[in-house]
Design a protein around this motif. Structure first.
Motif, PDB file in Angstrom:
ATOM      1  N   HIS A 172       0.829  -1.213   0.000  1.00 25.30           N
ATOM      2  CA  HIS A 172       0.000   0.000   0.000  1.00 25.30           C
ATOM      3  C   HIS A 172       0.862   1.261   0.000  1.00 25.30           C
ATOM      4  CE1 HIS A 172      -3.444   2.581   0.650  1.00 25.30           C
ATOM      5  NE2 HIS A 172      -2.774   3.167   1.628  1.00 25.30           N
ATOM      6  N   GLU A 173       1.916   1.268   0.796  1.00 24.09           N
ATOM      7  CA  GLU A 173       2.776   2.451   0.861  1.00 24.09           C
ATOM      8  C   GLU A 173       3.523   2.649  -0.452  1.00 24.09           C
ATOM      9  OE1 GLU A 173       4.886   5.805   2.013  1.00 24.09           O
ATOM     10  OE2 GLU A 173       3.013   4.907   2.714  1.00 24.09           O
ATOM     11  N   ARG A 174       3.970   1.569  -1.067  1.00 26.78           N
ATOM     12  CA  ARG A 174       4.653   1.695  -2.349  1.00 26.78           C
ATOM     13  C   ARG A 174       3.708   2.209  -3.419  1.00 26.78           C
ATOM     14  NH1 ARG A 174       6.607  -3.333  -4.211  1.00 26.78           N
ATOM     15  NH2 ARG A 174       5.664  -4.544  -2.550  1.00 26.78           N
ATOM     16  N   ALA A 175       2.467   1.744  -3.387  1.00 26.63           N
ATOM     17  CA  ALA A 175       1.469   2.221  -4.350  1.00 26.63           C
ATOM     18  C   ALA A 175       1.169   3.705  -4.126  1.00 26.63           C
ATOM     19  CB  ALA A 175       0.192   1.398  -4.221  1.00 26.63           C
ATOM     20  N   ARG A 176       1.084   4.105  -2.869  1.00 26.19           N
ATOM     21  CA  ARG A 176       0.816   5.513  -2.549  1.00 26.19           C
ATOM     22  C   ARG A 176       1.949   6.404  -3.066  1.00 26.19           C
ATOM     23  NH1 ARG A 176       1.849   9.529   1.022  1.00 26.19           N
ATOM     24  NH2 ARG A 176       3.604   8.356   1.907  1.00 26.19           N
ATOM     25  N   ARG A 177       3.166   5.965  -2.885  1.00 25.06           N
ATOM     26  CA  ARG A 177       4.309   6.748  -3.369  1.00 25.06           C
ATOM     27  C   ARG A 177       4.289   6.887  -4.881  1.00 25.06           C
ATOM     28  NH1 ARG A 177       8.969   3.619   0.158  1.00 25.06           N
ATOM     29  NH2 ARG A 177       8.338   4.371   2.229  1.00 25.06           N
ATOM     30  N   ARG A 178       4.022   5.793  -5.565  1.00 28.47           N
ATOM     31  CA  ARG A 178       3.974   5.833  -7.026  1.00 28.47           C
ATOM     32  C   ARG A 178       2.820   6.705  -7.492  1.00 28.47           C
ATOM     33  NH1 ARG A 178       6.502   2.624 -10.504  1.00 28.47           N
ATOM     34  NH2 ARG A 178       8.206   3.063  -9.064  1.00 28.47           N
ATOM     35  N   TRP A 179       1.696   6.649  -6.786  1.00 27.78           N
ATOM     36  CA  TRP A 179       0.532   7.468  -7.145  1.00 27.78           C
ATOM     37  C   TRP A 179       0.871   8.950  -7.005  1.00 27.78           C
ATOM     38  CZ3 TRP A 179      -2.657  10.750  -4.145  1.00 27.78           C
ATOM     39  CH2 TRP A 179      -3.828  11.177  -4.792  1.00 27.78           C
ATOM     40  N   LEU A 180       1.548   9.315  -5.918  1.00 27.67           N
ATOM     41  CA  LEU A 180       1.949  10.706  -5.715  1.00 27.67           C
ATOM     42  C   LEU A 180       2.910  11.150  -6.810  1.00 27.67           C
ATOM     43  CD1 LEU A 180       2.460  10.807  -1.828  1.00 27.67           C
ATOM     44  CD2 LEU A 180       0.652  11.944  -3.153  1.00 27.67           C
ATOM     45  N   GLU A 181       3.811  10.260  -7.204  1.00 26.39           N
ATOM     46  CA  GLU A 181       4.742  10.558  -8.283  1.00 26.39           C
ATOM     47  C   GLU A 181       3.992  10.827  -9.577  1.00 26.39           C
ATOM     48  OE1 GLU A 181       8.006   8.151 -10.984  1.00 26.39           O
ATOM     49  OE2 GLU A 181       7.690   7.496  -8.916  1.00 26.39           O
ATOM     50  N   MET A 182       3.000   9.988  -9.869  1.00 29.03           N
ATOM     51  CA  MET A 182       2.201  10.167 -11.077  1.00 29.03           C
ATOM     52  C   MET A 182       1.412  11.480 -11.022  1.00 29.03           C
ATOM     53  SD  MET A 182       2.784   7.565 -13.084  1.00 29.03           S
ATOM     54  CE  MET A 182       4.480   7.643 -12.481  1.00 29.03           C
ATOM     55  N   GLN A 183       0.871  11.791  -9.856  1.00 29.13           N
ATOM     56  CA  GLN A 183       0.128  13.039  -9.700  1.00 29.13           C
ATOM     57  C   GLN A 183       1.043  14.230  -9.963  1.00 29.13           C
ATOM     58  OE1 GLN A 183      -3.388  13.475  -8.694  1.00 29.13           O
ATOM     59  NE2 GLN A 183      -3.253  11.405  -9.538  1.00 29.13           N
ATOM     60  N   GLY A 184       2.273  14.144  -9.482  1.00 34.54           N
ATOM     61  CA  GLY A 184       3.234  15.218  -9.690  1.00 34.54           C
ATOM     62  C   GLY A 184       3.569  15.419 -11.156  1.00 34.54           C
TER      63      GLY A 184
ATOM     64  N   ASP B  93      10.156   8.641   5.940  1.00 34.94           N
ATOM     65  CA  ASP B  93      10.108   9.533   4.792  1.00 34.94           C
ATOM     66  C   ASP B  93      11.429   9.408   4.038  1.00 34.94           C
ATOM     67  OD1 ASP B  93      12.041  11.115   6.096  1.00 34.94           O
ATOM     68  OD2 ASP B  93      10.557  12.507   6.886  1.00 34.94           O
ATOM     69  N   LYS B  94      11.554  10.147   2.939  1.00 31.70           N
ATOM     70  CA  LYS B  94      12.733  10.008   2.077  1.00 31.70           C
ATOM     71  C   LYS B  94      14.037  10.292   2.836  1.00 31.70           C
ATOM     72  CE  LYS B  94      12.292  11.671  -2.018  1.00 31.70           C
ATOM     73  NZ  LYS B  94      12.211  12.606  -3.184  1.00 31.70           N
ATOM     74  N   GLU B  95      14.039  11.360   3.632  1.00 26.75           N
ATOM     75  CA  GLU B  95      15.257  11.732   4.353  1.00 26.75           C
ATOM     76  C   GLU B  95      15.621  10.680   5.404  1.00 26.75           C
ATOM     77  OE1 GLU B  95      12.713  13.772   3.729  1.00 26.75           O
ATOM     78  OE2 GLU B  95      13.762  14.917   2.162  1.00 26.75           O
ATOM     79  N   GLN B  96      14.607  10.188   6.126  1.00 31.15           N
ATOM     80  CA  GLN B  96      14.856   9.173   7.156  1.00 31.15           C
ATOM     81  C   GLN B  96      15.368   7.877   6.542  1.00 31.15           C
ATOM     82  OE1 GLN B  96      10.875   9.203   8.770  1.00 31.15           O
ATOM     83  NE2 GLN B  96      11.502  10.355  10.600  1.00 31.15           N
ATOM     84  N   ALA B  97      14.777   7.477   5.433  1.00 32.05           N
ATOM     85  CA  ALA B  97      15.190   6.234   4.776  1.00 32.05           C
ATOM     86  C   ALA B  97      16.623   6.343   4.261  1.00 32.05           C
ATOM     87  CB  ALA B  97      14.243   5.912   3.622  1.00 32.05           C
ATOM     88  N   THR B  98      16.934   7.482   3.660  1.00 32.64           N
ATOM     89  CA  THR B  98      18.284   7.695   3.140  1.00 32.64           C
ATOM     90  C   THR B  98      19.305   7.694   4.273  1.00 32.64           C
ATOM     91  OG1 THR B  98      17.442   8.992   1.265  1.00 32.64           O
ATOM     92  CG2 THR B  98      19.751   9.305   1.872  1.00 32.64           C
ATOM     93  N   LYS B  99      18.981   8.360   5.363  1.00 35.82           N
ATOM     94  CA  LYS B  99      19.886   8.429   6.517  1.00 35.82           C
ATOM     95  C   LYS B  99      20.134   7.028   7.084  1.00 35.82           C
ATOM     96  CE  LYS B  99      20.408  10.808  11.000  1.00 35.82           C
ATOM     97  NZ  LYS B  99      20.440   9.648  11.913  1.00 35.82           N
TER      98      LYS B  99
END
Length: 206
Positions: free
Chosen positions: A133-145, A189-195
C-alpha cells in the motif's frame, strides 16, 4: 567498493542508491532502467513482452533511450517486469551490469538481483522494502506530480502483479541476499530512509 541495493518497485531503493553513490563518490547504475528500455523497445516494435524472441530483440535498444522520460511510465514498468522474466534477456544484460560493477574504484547498483546474481561479492548489500500500500501511494503521488491521472487502486494492483512475477520467476528471482541488510521504509520519509541506509553502509564498512 561495490554496493548492491535491491528491492521491489517503489520501495525507495533508487533514491537511496543515488544518495549512497553521492555520499561515497561512486558511479551509480539503475539497472531497472535497462529492463525498462527493453520493455519499451518491445512495445515500440509492436512485439509481445511474454515472447522470449521479441523480448531478446528488445535488448538492441539505442543507448540514448536510457535518458528518455518515457521509461518512467507505469505501462513501461509493466513491460519491463514481463521481459525480465526471460533468461535470454537477463543473460543479454548481465555483462553490461558486471562491467559497470567491476570498474576501477567500484560502483553502486540498484535493482532486484544485484546482491544475489550481478554482484554477489558486493562489499555491502542492502535490501530496501515497504508495504504494498505504501509503495502504491508513493507511485501514485509521483504520477500526480507528473499530472498523470491514474487510480491508486490500479497502481496497487499493478505492484502486486509485478511483485508476483519478480518473486516467482525461475531465473534471478527478487529476494534478499542472505547477508543483506534489510531496511523497511514503510514508516520512513525520504530523508529518514536515506539516513538509515547511509548509516547502515558506514557501519558495514567499519
Amino acid at each position: 567498493m561495490i554496493i548492491a541495493v535491491d528491492g521491489p518497485t517503489a520501495s525507495g531503493k533508487g533514491t537511496i542508491a543515488k544518495a549512497i553513490a553521492a555520499r561515497f563518490g561512486l558511479p551509480h547504475l539503475d539497472t531497472g532502467l535497462l529492463y525498462r528500455a527493453v520493455g519499451y523497445q518491445v512495445m515500440a516494435d509492436g512485439g509481445d513482452p511474454d515472447d522470449p524472441a521479441d523480448a531478446l530483440a528488445g535488448c538492441n535498444f539505442r543507448s540514448d533511450l536510457l535518458r528518455s522520460s518515457a521509461l518512467r511510465s507505469e505501462e513501461t514498468g509493466g513491460y519491463a517486469s514481463r521481459v525480465s522474466a526471460h533468461p535470454e534477456v537477463r543473460n543479454a544484460l548481465y555483462e553490461r551490469q558486471r562491467a559497470f560493477a567491476e570498474q576501477p574504484g567500484g560502483a553502486v547498483l540498484d535493482g532486484r538481483d544485484i546482491g544475489t546474481v550481478i554482484a554477489p561479492e558486493a562489499d555491502v548489500k542492502l535490501f530496501i522494502t515497504a508495504s504494498v500500500h505504501e509503495r502504491a501511494r508513493r507511485r501514485w503521488l509521483e504520477m500526480q506530480g507528473r499530472e498523470i491521472d491514474i487510480p491508486l487502486a490500479d497502481i496497487e494492483r499493478d505492484i502486486v502483479a509485478r511483485d508476483a512475477r519478480d518473486i516467482n520467476r525461475k531465473d534471478a528471482p527478487l529476494r534478499a541476499a542472505e547477508d543483506a541488510l534489510v531496511i523497511d521504509t514503510t514508516s520512513l520519509d525520504k530523508e529518514q530512509a536515506t539516513k538509515a541506509a547511509i548509516e547502515a553502509v558506514e557501519a558495514a564498512l567499519r
